[in-house]
Design a protein around this motif. Structure first.
Motif, mmCIF file in Angstrom:
data_model
loop_
_atom_site.group_PDB
_atom_site.id
_atom_site.type_symbol
_atom_site.label_atom_id
_atom_site.label_comp_id
_atom_site.label_asym_id
_atom_site.label_seq_id
_atom_site.Cartn_x
_atom_site.Cartn_y
_atom_site.Cartn_z
ATOM 1 N N THR A 144 0.820 -1.211 0.000
ATOM 2 C CA THR A 144 0.000 0.000 0.000
ATOM 3 C C THR A 144 0.851 1.258 0.000
ATOM 4 O OG1 THR A 144 -1.787 -1.135 1.172
ATOM 5 C CG2 THR A 144 -1.788 1.270 1.225
ATOM 6 N N ASN A 145 1.859 1.301 0.854
ATOM 7 C CA ASN A 145 2.732 2.479 0.959
ATOM 8 C C ASN A 145 3.937 2.348 0.041
ATOM 9 O OD1 ASN A 145 1.042 3.613 2.955
ATOM 10 N ND2 ASN A 145 2.063 2.399 4.541
ATOM 11 N N ALA A 146 4.574 3.489 -0.195
ATOM 12 C CA ALA A 146 5.675 3.525 -1.162
ATOM 13 C C ALA A 146 6.924 2.807 -0.667
ATOM 14 C CB ALA A 146 6.012 4.973 -1.507
ATOM 15 N N TYR A 147 7.088 2.669 0.649
ATOM 16 C CA TYR A 147 8.276 2.021 1.179
ATOM 17 C C TYR A 147 7.939 1.355 2.502
ATOM 18 C CZ TYR A 147 8.446 6.249 4.065
ATOM 19 O OH TYR A 147 8.127 7.261 4.923
ATOM 20 N N ARG A 148 8.874 0.529 2.996
ATOM 21 C CA ARG A 148 8.726 -0.098 4.303
ATOM 22 C C ARG A 148 10.076 -0.099 5.017
ATOM 23 N NH1 ARG A 148 7.871 -6.572 3.628
ATOM 24 N NH2 ARG A 148 7.953 -6.354 5.891
ATOM 25 N N ARG A 149 10.048 -0.407 6.312
ATOM 26 C CA ARG A 149 11.258 -0.346 7.126
ATOM 27 C C ARG A 149 11.776 -1.744 7.410
ATOM 28 N NH1 ARG A 149 10.323 2.114 12.889
ATOM 29 N NH2 ARG A 149 9.776 -0.049 13.362
ATOM 30 N N VAL A 150 13.080 -1.887 7.343
ATOM 31 C CA VAL A 150 13.745 -3.131 7.731
ATOM 32 C C VAL A 150 14.221 -2.979 9.170
ATOM 33 C CG1 VAL A 150 15.677 -4.693 7.283
ATOM 34 C CG2 VAL A 150 14.468 -3.614 5.368
ATOM 35 N N ASP A 151 13.809 -3.868 10.047
ATOM 36 C CA ASP A 151 14.167 -3.780 11.473
ATOM 37 C C ASP A 151 15.221 -4.815 11.845
ATOM 38 O OD1 ASP A 151 12.368 -1.769 11.805
ATOM 39 O OD2 ASP A 151 10.831 -2.977 12.785
ATOM 40 N N ARG A 152 16.420 -4.336 12.193
ATOM 41 C CA ARG A 152 17.489 -5.211 12.674
ATOM 42 C C ARG A 152 18.073 -4.588 13.956
ATOM 43 N NH1 ARG A 152 16.565 -9.039 12.335
ATOM 44 N NH2 ARG A 152 18.592 -10.065 12.312
ATOM 45 N N THR A 153 18.844 -5.370 14.693
ATOM 46 C CA THR A 153 19.504 -4.871 15.900
ATOM 47 C C THR A 153 20.980 -5.249 15.857
ATOM 48 O OG1 THR A 153 18.930 -6.891 17.125
ATOM 49 C CG2 THR A 153 17.414 -5.005 17.316
ATOM 50 N N ALA A 154 21.780 -4.477 16.590
ATOM 51 C CA ALA A 154 23.222 -4.730 16.657
ATOM 52 C C ALA A 154 23.675 -4.610 18.110
ATOM 53 C CB ALA A 154 23.978 -3.740 15.774
ATOM 54 N N PRO A 165 22.706 -1.098 -1.818
ATOM 55 C CA PRO A 165 21.800 -0.845 -2.949
ATOM 56 C C PRO A 165 20.338 -0.868 -2.513
ATOM 57 C CG PRO A 165 23.491 -2.443 -3.553
ATOM 58 C CD PRO A 165 23.617 -2.226 -2.078
ATOM 59 N N ASN A 166 19.560 0.074 -3.057
ATOM 60 C CA ASN A 166 18.104 0.167 -2.865
ATOM 61 C C ASN A 166 17.689 0.682 -1.484
ATOM 62 O OD1 ASN A 166 17.459 -0.913 -5.503
ATOM 63 N ND2 ASN A 166 18.038 -2.926 -4.685
ATOM 64 N N VAL A 167 18.643 1.076 -0.648
ATOM 65 C CA VAL A 167 18.287 1.731 0.610
ATOM 66 C C VAL A 167 17.932 3.182 0.307
ATOM 67 C CG1 VAL A 167 19.173 2.585 2.815
ATOM 68 C CG2 VAL A 167 19.615 0.240 2.122
ATOM 69 N N MET A 168 16.805 3.649 0.826
ATOM 70 C CA MET A 168 16.329 4.993 0.534
ATOM 71 C C MET A 168 17.119 6.043 1.312
ATOM 72 S SD MET A 168 12.210 4.252 0.537
ATOM 73 C CE MET A 168 11.856 5.892 -0.106
ATOM 74 N N THR A 169 17.263 7.206 0.689
ATOM 75 C CA THR A 169 17.929 8.326 1.362
ATOM 76 C C THR A 169 16.918 9.181 2.132
ATOM 77 O OG1 THR A 169 17.729 9.651 -0.672
ATOM 78 C CG2 THR A 169 19.778 8.421 -0.341
ATOM 79 N N ALA A 170 15.651 9.124 1.727
ATOM 80 C CA ALA A 170 14.587 9.853 2.434
ATOM 81 C C ALA A 170 13.369 8.934 2.553
ATOM 82 C CB ALA A 170 14.217 11.124 1.694
ATOM 83 N N PRO A 171 13.049 8.492 3.754
ATOM 84 C CA PRO A 171 13.736 8.784 5.012
ATOM 85 C C PRO A 171 15.078 8.073 5.117
ATOM 86 C CG PRO A 171 11.986 7.190 5.377
ATOM 87 C CD PRO A 171 11.848 7.621 3.960
ATOM 88 N N ALA A 172 15.984 8.719 5.815
ATOM 89 C CA ALA A 172 17.319 8.160 6.001
ATOM 90 C C ALA A 172 17.269 7.005 7.006
ATOM 91 C CB ALA A 172 18.261 9.245 6.492
ATOM 92 N N PRO A 173 18.235 6.090 6.938
ATOM 93 C CA PRO A 173 18.268 4.982 7.907
ATOM 94 C C PRO A 173 18.365 5.474 9.349
ATOM 95 C CG PRO A 173 19.745 4.554 6.067
ATOM 96 C CD PRO A 173 19.291 5.966 5.915
#
Length: 273
Positions: free
Chosen positions: A174-184, A207-215
């Motif tokens: 539905t939305n233009a992007y989604r968030r990848v959730d990881r922990t370190a 590659p393919n990580v968006m700049t807006a919104p930034a990580p």
């Protein structure tokens, strides 16, 4: 009629009855053939009309199935009426049978009703990547009774519409992007600000990580090993798993290049004096 009368004279009453029945059978076959052709013609007309209106493929399949079922029932009733059956009584019989079948097949009917609601409310469409009925994958079709989903491991999974509509639905398309959730996990001795800066710079190169919104890279928790960073890059749904695995690798390589110590716990045991 002349053929029937001639058979009556030659073979008696039974010959005429058989001849009349044979003619009715041939007529019923002709009605069935013509009826089936007309049903296909109507379905094609409806489908083409909806296609010209740029109706969603999900709705096209569903409407085509419904029209086909209804017209086939009408055809059967017409053939029975041709044979002399009382269609009014037949309609009552069908209604009574429908009640009995509805009680026996309540699950199927609930799936049918859920499918109708999904067509109207449109929580997803063909081609969307969803989590529905505990199954995650790409929607291939929404049928009368079930939804077909192709899972990421390339398995075609068929889920009842009742289960899909009665459970939580997540539509990742539905939305233009989604968030990848990881922990370190960091060790206590690591400079947290340095780790955050290094990870943000490394994530931007994936590659393919968006700049807006930034990580996002921030402290999310603390354990006995040390601080825990939330590592959250954003990407389009089509690139989710590529970014997910690349993020894991980036965390490992970044911390290795920085020579960060391995997070570990130490237990001190003291004996009473």
């Amino acid at each position: 009629m002349e053929i029937v009368a001639g058979l009556n004279e030659k073979f008696g009453a039974w010959g005429g009855i058989l001849a009349a029945f044979a003619i009715k059978v041939l007529g019923a076959i002709a009605v069935y053939i013509v009826g089936r052709w007309m049903i296909s013609f109507v379905i094609r007309m409806v489908t083409n009309a909806l296609t010209r209106q740029k109706v969603d493929p999900t709705v096209l399949r569903y409407v085509g199935n419904v029209v086909g079922v209804v017209l086939n029932i009408v055809l059967v009733v017409a053939i029975l009426g041709y044979f002399g059956f009382e269609t009014t009584s037949l309609a009552a019989l069908i209604a009574a049978a429908g009640v009995a079948i509805g009680m026996a097949w309540s699950g199927l009917l609930s799936n049918f009703a859920a499918g109708a609601f999904m067509i109207v409310l449109r929580p997803f469409k063909v081609g969307d990547y969803v989590l529905a009925g505990t199954v995650e994958g790409t929607v291939e079709a929404v049928g009368l009774f079930a939804t077909t989903i192709l899972t990421p491991d390339n398995v075609q999974t068929i889920v009842g519409n009742g289960k899909v509509f009665g459970d939580t639905i997540k539509n990742y398309s539905t939305n233009a992007y989604r968030r990848v959730d990881r922990t370190a996990q960091l060790a206590h001795s690591v400079d947290t600000a340095d780790a955050v800066a290094r990870l943000k710079a490394a994530l931007a190169k994936i590659p393919n990580v968006m700049t807006a919104p930034a990580p996002d890279v921030e402290i999310i928790d603390f354990t006995t090993y040390g601080p825990v960073l939330a590592v959250r890059p954003y990407c389009h749904t089509d690139h989710y798993w590529q970014v997910y695995f690349d993020t894991n690798r980036t965390i490992r390589e970044t911390f290795g290049a920085a020579a960060y110590p391995v997070p570990e716990t130490h237990t001190v045991m003291r004996h009473p004096a």
